[in-house]
Design a protein around this motif. Sequence first.
Motif, PDB file in Angstrom:
ATOM      1  N   UNK A  44       1.261  -1.202   0.044  1.00 17.82           N
ATOM      2  CA  UNK A  44       0.058   0.137   0.056  1.00 17.82           C
ATOM      3  C   UNK A  44       1.333   1.385  -0.710  1.00 17.82           C
ATOM      4  N   UNK A  45       0.504   1.993  -0.243  1.00 15.08           N
ATOM      5  CA  UNK A  45       0.946   3.829  -0.669  1.00 15.08           C
ATOM      6  C   UNK A  45       0.038   4.762   0.397  1.00 15.08           C
ATOM      7  N   UNK A  46       0.966   5.709   0.887  1.00 14.60           N
ATOM      8  CA  UNK A  46      -0.610   7.157   1.759  1.00 14.60           C
ATOM      9  C   UNK A  46       0.556   8.316   0.773  1.00 14.60           C
ATOM     10  N   UNK A  47      -0.020   9.102   0.680  1.00 16.43           N
ATOM     11  CA  UNK A  47       0.540  10.438   0.179  1.00 16.43           C
ATOM     12  C   UNK A  47      -0.108  11.588   1.296  1.00 16.43           C
ATOM     13  N   UNK A  48       0.835  12.193   1.612  1.00 15.94           N
ATOM     14  CA  UNK A  48       0.706  13.212   2.366  1.00 15.94           C
ATOM     15  C   UNK A  48      -0.667  13.703   2.364  1.00 15.94           C
TER      16      UNK A  48
ATOM     17  N   UNK B  63      -4.433   0.813  -2.254  1.00 23.29           N
ATOM     18  CA  UNK B  63      -3.643  -0.409  -2.282  1.00 23.29           C
ATOM     19  C   UNK B  63      -3.293   0.023  -3.446  1.00 23.29           C
ATOM     20  N   UNK B  64      -1.443  -0.495  -3.610  1.00 20.16           N
ATOM     21  CA  UNK B  64      -0.697  -0.640  -5.028  1.00 20.16           C
ATOM     22  C   UNK B  64      -0.325  -1.688  -5.832  1.00 20.16           C
TER      23      UNK B  64
ATOM     24  N   UNK C 169       5.015   4.038   1.414  1.00 22.44           N
ATOM     25  CA  UNK C 169       5.160   2.712   1.307  1.00 22.44           C
ATOM     26  C   UNK C 169       5.254   1.751   2.603  1.00 22.44           C
ATOM     27  N   UNK C 170       3.816   0.716   2.201  1.00 25.24           N
ATOM     28  CA  UNK C 170       3.641  -0.168   3.535  1.00 25.24           C
ATOM     29  C   UNK C 170       3.459  -1.208   2.908  1.00 25.24           C
TER      30      UNK C 170
ATOM     31  N   UNK D 253       1.287  -5.638   9.389  1.00 25.98           N
ATOM     32  CA  UNK D 253       1.797  -3.966   8.613  1.00 25.98           C
ATOM     33  C   UNK D 253       2.715  -3.655   8.810  1.00 25.98           C
ATOM     34  N   UNK D 254       3.941  -3.485   8.018  1.00 20.63           N
ATOM     35  CA  UNK D 254       4.866  -2.822   8.466  1.00 20.63           C
ATOM     36  C   UNK D 254       4.627  -1.180   8.480  1.00 20.63           C
ATOM     37  N   UNK D 255       5.988  -0.636   9.311  1.00 18.71           N
ATOM     38  CA  UNK D 255       6.218   0.315   9.882  1.00 18.71           C
ATOM     39  C   UNK D 255       6.993   1.163   8.410  1.00 18.71           C
ATOM     40  N   UNK D 256       6.488   1.032   7.104  1.00 24.65           N
ATOM     41  CA  UNK D 256       6.320   1.813   6.139  1.00 24.65           C
ATOM     42  C   UNK D 256       7.643   2.665   6.204  1.00 24.65           C
ATOM     43  N   UNK D 257       8.048   2.374   4.330  1.00 17.14           N
ATOM     44  CA  UNK D 257       9.579   3.481   4.208  1.00 17.14           C
ATOM     45  C   UNK D 257       9.092   4.363   3.560  1.00 17.14           C
TER      46      UNK D 257
END
Length: 123
Positions: A37-41, A47-48, A93-94, A113-117
């Motif tokens: 997944x990704x999250x933009x500001x 979902x990617x 990106x998670x 879930x991961x912590x995100x990068x």
Amino acid sequence: QVQLVESGGGLVQAGGSLRLSCAASGRIYSIPVMRWYRQAPGKQRELVAAITSGGSTSYADSLKGRFTISRDNAKNTVYLQMNSLKPEDTAVYYCNADVAYWRGLSRYTNDYWGQGTQVTVSS
């Protein structure tokens, strides 16, 4: 019990490439599905891509052809190859996975879930 750890994010110029990795650890029995997944500001998480343990993949329509998801089942690791990156790909990106794991002699399934990068694409 189970951890997902992402790596590979960073700063890249538009048109460049990055490869993200996410490794799952713990007393894992199986991981039927792994996702990015990704999250933009200021935007919702989206979902990617997703991949099953058998290798079936699915992608967000807008990303087909530029992003490729893959996995190494022996390493419980999922990858996301991102090519032709654009500034609008900038996001955290998670990694996400449905994980079946052992606790004692019993088996459980949970969503992790991961912590995100952070991925930043400069123009």
